[in-house]
Each structure stands twice: as structure tokens, then as C-alpha cells.
Scaffold this active site. Structure first.
Site, PDB file in Angstrom:
ATOM      1  CG  ASP A  21      12.585   6.000 -16.945  1.00 21.22           C
ATOM      2  OD1 ASP A  21      12.432   4.962 -16.278  1.00 21.22           O
ATOM      3  OD2 ASP A  21      12.244   6.110 -18.144  1.00 21.22           O
ATOM      4  CG  ASN A  23      11.779   1.086 -15.125  1.00 16.88           C
ATOM      5  OD1 ASN A  23      11.667   2.259 -15.495  1.00 16.88           O
ATOM      6  ND2 ASN A  23      10.758   0.402 -14.638  1.00 16.88           N
ATOM      7  CG  ASP A  25       8.912   2.836 -17.016  1.00 15.58           C
ATOM      8  OD1 ASP A  25       9.490   3.922 -16.763  1.00 15.58           O
ATOM      9  OD2 ASP A  25       8.182   2.271 -16.175  1.00 15.58           O
ATOM     10  CG  ASP A  29      12.497   4.336 -12.021  1.00 18.02           C
ATOM     11  OD1 ASP A  29      13.566   4.747 -11.538  1.00 18.02           O
ATOM     12  OD2 ASP A  29      12.407   3.851 -13.177  1.00 18.02           O
ATOM     13  CG  ASP A  98       2.891  15.754  -1.284  1.00 17.65           C
ATOM     14  OD1 ASP A  98       1.910  16.245  -0.703  1.00 17.65           O
ATOM     15  OD2 ASP A  98       3.515  16.314  -2.199  1.00 17.65           O
ATOM     16  CG  ASP A 203      -2.232  18.431  -1.820  1.00 22.53           C
ATOM     17  OD1 ASP A 203      -1.317  18.913  -2.502  1.00 22.53           O
ATOM     18  OD2 ASP A 203      -3.401  18.284  -2.235  1.00 22.53           O
ATOM     19  CD  GLU A 257      -0.452  23.309  -1.790  1.00 20.85           C
ATOM     20  OE1 GLU A 257      -0.298  23.772  -2.920  1.00 20.85           O
ATOM     21  OE2 GLU A 257      -1.263  22.380  -1.556  1.00 20.85           O
ATOM     22  CG  HIS A 330       4.416  19.893  -7.614  1.00 23.47           C
ATOM     23  ND1 HIS A 330       4.621  20.312  -6.326  1.00 23.47           N
ATOM     24  CD2 HIS A 330       3.129  19.483  -7.658  1.00 23.47           C
ATOM     25  CE1 HIS A 330       3.513  20.160  -5.636  1.00 23.47           C
ATOM     26  NE2 HIS A 330       2.586  19.660  -6.412  1.00 23.47           N
ATOM     27  CG  ASP A 331       1.451  22.917  -7.493  1.00 26.91           C
ATOM     28  OD1 ASP A 331       1.283  21.967  -8.282  1.00 26.91           O
ATOM     29  OD2 ASP A 331       1.139  22.851  -6.284  1.00 26.91           O
TER      30      ASP A 331
HETATM   31  C1  GLC Z   1      -1.808  21.008  -4.274  1.00 28.68           C
HETATM   32  C2  GLC Z   1      -0.743  20.302  -5.095  1.00 28.68           C
HETATM   33  C3  GLC Z   1      -1.181  20.320  -6.520  1.00 28.68           C
HETATM   34  C4  GLC Z   1      -2.485  19.573  -6.635  1.00 28.68           C
HETATM   35  C5  GLC Z   1      -3.545  20.134  -5.682  1.00 28.68           C
HETATM   36  C6  GLC Z   1      -4.699  19.188  -5.510  1.00 28.68           C
HETATM   37  O1  GLC Z   1      -1.925  22.332  -4.614  1.00 28.68           O
HETATM   38  O2  GLC Z   1       0.502  20.906  -4.882  1.00 28.68           O
HETATM   39  O3  GLC Z   1      -0.211  19.785  -7.381  1.00 28.68           O
HETATM   40  O4  GLC Z   1      -2.965  19.670  -7.941  1.00 28.68           O
HETATM   41  O5  GLC Z   1      -3.027  20.345  -4.401  1.00 28.68           O
HETATM   42  O6  GLC Z   1      -4.310  18.054  -4.805  1.00 28.68           O
END
Ligand code: GLC
Length: 574
Positions: A21, A23, A25, A29, A98, A203, A257, A330-331
Site C-alpha cells: 500500500d 499511498n 490508505d 495499490d 484475471d 475465473d 480455473e 488467494h482461495d
Molecule cells: C474463483 C476465484 C474466487 C472467486 C470465485 C468467484 O474461484 O478464484 O476468489 O470467489 O471464482 O468469482
């Protein structure tokens, strides 16, 4: 046009909310990302995948997009993005965006026109159906369940209609049957490709095509309705169309994915001759410590299942389509906090062993921010500290069925996506160097004992191990093109395999256990160089070697020349 650069690539995933981050906040970013590009490059990374940077009301933290061709203010501006792209390219790193194309945010102008303005043209952009009237009450059109719990249908107030959402109710599914929707999507892809981005991560792509007519799902499916929205009949056609009308005109890369694809479909999506996707993520090994893929439900770690999940796609895709190698994203919770690992004692050893056994395999390595320093799960103490809507939905569901709150929270904490989403730990100053002190968007436990600054200067540096490992991959084309042959499949401690290519053999060996384990090396290894070791040495006893807890070794005789030949080939196509 296509050079297949991705086969040599190492991809780093950035979750922009939590990276840096600049800036101050509270939100990560683009400026912050730019300030850390050298750090990423020095790891040995050649491409960055950015989790969504687009405009979004953040019901699902960026995965609910309200404008696909603009940058969200909290991250910066389009001019900042252009600079980011340039700075990545300057350093020889590709940029992967993404693409969340199964659904849009309900704040997207298309949805607003469809629902608020009742514009018939835009109603066709979404999947809207009349509810079912029974005894004077209105019910959803089918019994399908959302991936995130509850019904997959949301009532449109003041009407007798519902819209489909396979995720949050703020994420409305697009109607891919409508050619206009596909045209819009192609325009979006071309917009980014024309800017110079190098590829996309799609996604939940294998939900684009639905099965018509819609009916109640009476099967024993893992998610009610899934036979109607997973691997639908037009999936292959849709992917080919995107490729033909957009991607094939650029030197691009796509990774999809997928959501529980069938084995057959998983292969068809990536077969080179099919021209659909270049690769998909394979996550089956990440389900080796939960029940049936349900992340919140603990199961003792099953190494055989892990190995099957890791090696099956390497075997099935070999020479047919490309593969990916993943430990985190991130999941998912942090890998050193999983798989039965006692990270308090073996964090360095396990983090490096996991990397060694994963990233010397067949496929492109994907590394999630923080994984390269061995970050572990966050010490959440209550559900209120978690931001991910899924953690809340599942917690509410469990407590709604009278599960005691403390127990429900224990389940959630086990599998929560929040662990991976806390701010990156850069040093031991305020907020671990994420920013200059403003309260970050996501709570975290303020444990910054593991941080970049400390890690890189430590004798046991996970980052430096990653650097060495990624250099080894570059030393021989066998690490890119070699066939993977698994050894010791039935072992409950050992994970081992060969990579074989043009008469050369490399051997990778890991002790996936905190117990010392003796092992007889195959004969062909005996004269080889030791390429990787996460301990100073290895013990030998009675013709066997004795592996220390979570020790990883790799042997072979790399021919750097072979790799240079491959690179030259790639450049020539360029
Ligand atoms: C994918 C993403 C996840 C998101 C889901 C719905 O699994 O990785 O973070 O919540 O799709 O878009």
C-alpha cells in the site's frame, strides 16, 4: 504467432488488495506493486498474474467486476496500470490479467439496464427466469445451489422473476448463449491484449455453458444443480471462439480455473490441437487434507492422495497439453500450515520441500505472494476479523443449524481463504511494512516474525531456496519438457519422481514427514550431481541415505546447452 513462452515461465500471483500500500490508505495499490517489481524479478519470476484490478464494489473482493476496462480507484488509475505494464515488460516479465467472465457485478451497467431499466436487450445478457408459483407463494425456478451456499437464484424485487448467480448474489451469471455477450467479451479481451498484456487467467471458466432446459437436479451431485452448470455442452465451442476471434491473434497465454471438471474435459480443454486453453489449474492434491474438496472440513493428511493429485495431470497432459504447478493462491490457506505440517518447528524445511517437489515437475510454476518466504496462516480469533464473504456464509450456515459458535469458527479457520489475504509481510515495522501505519483493510494478527527482510538475510531463507530452485529449472530443458515418472507411490512418507528427456534423467526426492526416513537411491542417480538440498548435507548409512524431516534433494547432470537450444527455438518463433 504463438511462441509458447509460457512453457518456460514462472508465474507469481499478486492479490492487489494485500501486496503493498504505497499511498497508506489501507488498500494495496499499483504504485506499491511497482515498487516491488525488482523483488519479484529477483526471485526468478518471468510473469505476473494480477488478481482483479478492475472496478468492483468488492462483495467478492474484485471477483465481482462492474467495469472490465477500467481500474478500480483504490488501486490507482489506468495511467498507473499502463506504467505497471511497461515496468513489468522492461524487466522481462509478462503480465497476465484475471478475467472473471462467468458473472458480472450486479453494479455492472449491463445488469442495471437489465434489471432496473428492464431493457429487453440487456435482460438477454443474464439468466433470468420466472419463479414457480405454488400456493400463492413464489419459489426459485430450480433447486440449484450457489457455490457459496444458499439458492443459486435471487428474486428480482417487484417481479415474478429470478436471476441466476452461481456465487454471491451480487455476482450475476452471464448468458453465454447470447452471441452479443460473447462479442462483448471478445472486445474486452482485445482491449487488454491491444494494450500489450500477455495473457489471461479465466475465473471458473467451465461454468460458462449451461445445460438447457433448466430442471431441478434430482441427482446426488456434490452441489445441487452442478450437472446443469459444470462442463456444459458448449464449453469447448465457446473457448474455441474466444481463441479464434481474439487470443490466436496475439502471442498470448491462457490458464483456466476450472470447477470440478471431468477428467476427459480437463484434458480436452488443454489439448494443443483443440485450441481452447493453454492450461488449467489442477488442485486435486490440495484436497488431501479436507473431506471431499470441502475446504472447511478437516481430514488427516493423506500423502498418497496428494501424490495422485500432483502427478496424475502431469501424466495425463504429457505431450498433449500444458500443465500448471500450484501450492497456494488467494482461495486457499497457506501451504506450510497444511498437510499435517508442524510449521512452528519445520516451517523452513517444509516450505522448501513443498517447493522442491512441486516446482521441478512438468508444468508452469505458479507462486502466490508470501509463499516464497514461507508465510503461514493467520491467528484469527473470531469470525468478525474475517472479510471473505464465504467464511461468513458457511459460519452462518453452521451456526444456523445450531452448531456451537466456537466449533463453527474452528471449521472456518481451518479452511478460510482469509489466511492468504492478509497483508504481505515486508519487514518488522508497523503493519509489517505493508504501509506506513494506516489500518489495513483486512485484520491480521500482527505476527511479523516471518517477513521478507528477515527471510532474505536469514541462513535459512525460503526466498533464496526458491531462487536456487528456479535457477535449476533453467539449467536443463528436461525440467520443462521431461516426462515425469513417479517412484514409491505407496510410501506414506516419501515423494519421489524422475524427469526424463533426451536420454537424461533427473531425480527429485522429498521426505514428506517429520520423521527421519532412510531411502535407497536408484542406481542411475549414484554418479549424479546434487542439485538441490534444503539441508547442509545428507546422511548416508549402510548404502542408504537418511533423509531429515522434510528434506528435499534433487540429482542430475544438467546440460545448460539443451536449455539454450530451447530458448533459441522460442526466440526464433518470436
Ligand atoms: C474463483 C476465484 C474466487 C472467486 C470465485 C468467484 O474461484 O478464484 O476468489 O470467489 O471464482 O468469482
Amino acid at each position: 504467432m504463438k511462441t509458447q513462452w509460457y512453457k518456460n515461465a514462472v508465474v507469481y500471483q499478486i492479490y492487489p488488495f494485500s501486496f503493498k500500500d504505497a499511498n497508506n490508505d489501507g488498500w494495496g495499490d499499483i504504485e506499491g506493486i511497482i515498487s516491488k517489481l525488482d523483488y519479484i524479478k529477483d526471485l526468478g519470476v518471468t510473469a505476473i498474474w494480477f488478481s482483479p484490478l478492475y472496478k468492483s464494489p468488492d462483495f467478492d473482493y474484485g471477483y465481482d467486476v462492474s467495469d472490465y476496462t477500467d481500474i478500480d480507484e483504490k488501486f490507482g488509475t489506468m495511467a498507473d496500470f499502463d506504467r505497471l505494464l511497461e515496468e513489468c515488460h522492461k524487466r522481462g516479465m509478462k503480465v497476465i490479467m484475471d478475467m472473471v467472465l462467468n458473472h458480472t457485478s450486479i453494479e455492472h451497467p449491463w445488469f442495471r439496464k437489465a434489471v432496473e431499466e428492464k431493457d429487453p436487450e440487456y435482460k438477454e445478457y443474464y439468466i433470468i427466469r420466472k419463479g414457480i408459483e405454488r400456493n400463492g407463494r413464489l419459489y426459485p425456478p430450480t433447486n440449484w445451489a450457489s457455490t457459496f451456499t444458499g439458492s443459486a437464484w435471487e428474486w428480482i424485487s417487484g417481479t415474478d422473476e429470478y436471476y441466476l448467480h452461481l456465487f454471491c448474489k451480487e455476482q450475476a451469471d452471464l448468458n453465454w448463449e447470447n452471441p452479443k455477450v460473447r462479442e462483448e467479451i471478445i472486445k474486452i479481451l482485445n482491449f487488454w491484449l491491444d494494450k500489450g498484456v500477455d495473457g489471461f487467467r479465466y475465473d471458473v471458466f467451465n461454468m460458462f455453458s449451461k445445460v438447457y432446459p433448466f430442471k431441478d437436479d434430482d441427482s446426488k451431485s456434490f452441489q445441487k444443480g452442478s450437472p446443469y452448470f459444470v462442463d456444459g455442452p458448449r464449453m469447448h465451442e465457446f473457448l474455441k471462439e474466444l481463441n479464434e476471434k481474439s487470443l490466436s491473434h496475439y502471442d498470448s497465454f491462457t490458464v483456466g480455473e476450472s470447477y470440478h471438471p471431468s477428467k476427459q474435459n480437463a484434458l480436452e480443454y488443454v489439448k494443443e490441437e483443440n485450441k481452447e486453453l493453454d492450461s488449467i489449474f489442477n488442485f486435486a492434491h490440495l484436497d488431501s487434507d479436507n473431506i471431499g474438496g470441502a475446504k472447511f472440513f478437516y481430514k488427516p493428511f493423506d500423502l498418497k492422495q496428494f501424490k495422485k493429485g500432483l502427478f496424475d495431470p502431469q501424466r495425463d497432459n504429457y505431450d498433449k497439453g500444458w500443465n500448471t504447478l500450484v501450492l497456494e493462491n488467494h482461495d486457499n490457506p497457506r501451504s506450510v500450515s497444511r498437510f499435517g505440517i508442524d510449521y512452528r518447528h519445520y516451517r523452513y524445511e517444509a516450505a522448501t520441500m513443498l517447493a522442491g517437489i512441486t516446482y521441478l515437475g512438468y508444468g508452469t510454476p505458479f507462486i502466490y505472494q508470501g509463499q516464497e518466504i514461507g508465510m503461514y496462516n493467520c491467528g484469527f480469533k473470531s469470525i468478525d476479523q474475517m472479510k471473505d464473504p464465504v467464511s461468513h456464509f458457511v459460519y452462518d450456515l453452521m451456526t444456523g443449524y445450531d452448531m456451537p459458535r466456537s466449533l463453527a469458527f474452528r471449521f472456518i479457520r481451518y479452511g478460510a481463504r482469509d489466511h492468504a489475504r492478509i497483508p504481505m509481510k515486508w519487514d518488522d515495522t508497523i503493519n509489517a511494512g505493508f504501509n506506513d501505519g494506516h489500518k489495513p483493510w483486512q485484520w491480521d494478527d500482527k505476527d511479523s516474525s516471518v517477513n521478507v527482510k528477515a527471510d532474505v538475510s536469514s541462513d535459512k531463507s525460503v526466498y533464496r531456496f526458491y531462487q536456487d530452485l528456479l535457477k535449476i529449472r533453467k539449467k536443463d530443458a528436461a525440467f520443462i519438457y521431461g516426462k515425469t515418472i513417479e517412484h514409491d507411490h505407496d510410501s506414506k512418507r516419501i515423494i519421489a519422481y524422475e524427469r526424463v528427456y533426451e536420454g537424461r534423467r533427473f531425480f527429485v526426492l522429498g521426505n514428506f514427514s517429520k520423521k527421519k526416513t532412510s531411502y535407497t537411491l536408484p542406481d542411475f542417480v549414484k554418479e549424479d550431481e546434487l542439485l538441490i538440498n534444503n539441508y547442509e548435507d545428507f546422511e548416508k548409512k549402510d548404502g542408504k541415505i537418511v533423509l531429515q524431516p522434510y528434506q528435499v534433494l534433487a540429482f542430475g547432470r544438467p546440460q545448460e546447452e539443451s536449455h539454450r537450444r530451447v530458448l533459441k527455438r522460442v526466440r526464433r518463433v518470436n
